[in-house]
Design an enzyme around this catalytic site. Structure first.
Site, PDB file in Angstrom:
ATOM      1  N   ASP A 105       0.840  -1.196   0.000  1.00 43.79           N
ATOM      2  CA  ASP A 105       0.000   0.000   0.000  1.00 43.79           C
ATOM      3  C   ASP A 105       0.879   1.252   0.000  1.00 43.79           C
ATOM      4  O   ASP A 105       2.046   1.206   0.391  1.00 43.79           O
ATOM      5  CB  ASP A 105      -0.882   0.029   1.253  1.00 43.79           C
ATOM      6  CG  ASP A 105      -1.866  -1.131   1.287  1.00 43.79           C
ATOM      7  OD1 ASP A 105      -2.180  -1.664   0.208  1.00 43.79           O
ATOM      8  OD2 ASP A 105      -2.291  -1.498   2.390  1.00 43.79           O
TER       9      ASP A 105
HETATM   10  N1  URA Z   1      -1.173  -6.025   3.774  1.00 41.49           N
HETATM   11  C1  URA Z   1      -1.687  -4.781   3.800  1.00 41.49           C
HETATM   12  O1  URA Z   1      -2.739  -4.565   4.391  1.00 41.49           O
HETATM   13  N2  URA Z   1      -1.032  -3.791   3.183  1.00 41.49           N
HETATM   14  C2  URA Z   1       0.166  -3.983   2.562  1.00 41.49           C
HETATM   15  O2  URA Z   1       0.745  -3.026   2.028  1.00 41.49           O
HETATM   16  C3  URA Z   1       0.693  -5.281   2.540  1.00 41.49           C
HETATM   17  C4  URA Z   1       0.008  -6.295   3.153  1.00 41.49           C
END
Ligand code: URA
Length: 244
Positions: A105
């Site tokens: 993310d």
């Molecule tokens: N899980 C998440 O919620 N976000 C990420 O960036 C990676 C794994």
């Protein structure tokens, strides 16, 4: 990888196909020390030595990069509006088709692999492959042993049941807790959704490892490096592939 000389140079982002042909015909390119003037000359990109206009040039088109992702960048090959992780790498990497493996993310930091090998990318993400990913999460509220058990049992999320995951509580108090979590899948927002399912919102998320890759030997946040030979071997092994 076998490739015509003109395609090799355009793949490396040297210039447009027509300009590259001109450069070759003008005698400005040497392959293994010999001037080559035929744009169709067949080359082996990973082993042959390339000199361009008198300068040594890194001709490898199969590269693997470990990036320590900072917050604030999208994990995407490109985006019309927002900066992406590709902005941290020299242009040659997008030219040779280097792409992120999976997605972190925008606000997640840590280990992100990018590779030019499409099959490796695909295999590392395939659902049956189960490459371990370890995250350190800071969450709101006090984590308890019942949360550890819920992760271990496999959490029911709205559209799938997460595989059993190992969660270790590193620190717990009423306002914030910290935990390390190992998952074998990589679904969209998986870690945030798993914590949310047990009533804790994630405030910070950092990936410590992806399969055999860790940040033990760098790079620092916001920086990148190419994988070592050992790391590359381990990665192909994790993907159930032989190195090309
Ligand atoms: N899980 C998440 O919620 N976000 C990420 O960036 C990676 C794994």
């Amino acid at each position: 990888m076998k490739m015509r000389l003109d395609r090799w140079l355009t793949t490396l982002n040297v210039d447009s196909r027509s300009r590259v042909k001109e450069i070759i015909r003008n005698g400005q390119v040497k392959v293994d020390g010999k001037t080559v003037t035929d744009p169709a000359f067949s080359c082996e990109t990973e082993t042959q030595h390339l000199m361009l206009q008198g300068r040594e040039t890194d001709g490898r088109v199969m590269r693997h990069v470990l990036l320590n992702k900072p917050a604030g960048l999208l994990t995407a090959a490109r985006d019309p509006k927002q900066p992406t992780v590709m902005d941290l790498l020299p242009d040659v990497y997008s030219g040779i088709g280097c792409m992120p493996v999976g997605r972190l993310d925008k606000d997640t930091t840590g280990v992100l692999l990018l590779t030019c090998d499409g099959e490796l990318n695909h295999r590392l993400l395939s659902p049956g492959r189960h490459v371990d990913k370890v995250y350190r999460a800071t969450v709101e509220g006090r984590l308890e042993e019942k949360d550890v058990r819920a992760f271990a049992a496999g959490l029911e999320l709205s559209d799938f049941t997460a595989l059993p995951a190992v969660m270790t509580i590193l620190r717990a108090d009423d306002s914030l807790s910290e935990a390390e979590v190992t998952v074998r899948e990589g679904k969209f927002h998986q870690i945030k959704r798993m914590f949310s399912a047990v009533g804790h919102e994630v405030t910070e998320l950092h990936r410590l490892s992806f399969g055999p890759l860790t940040l033990e030997n760098g790079p620092e946040e916001g920086k990148w490096r190419e994988l070592t030979e050992d790391e590359t071997d381990m990665l192909y092994e994790a993907a159930g592939m032989r190195i090309k």
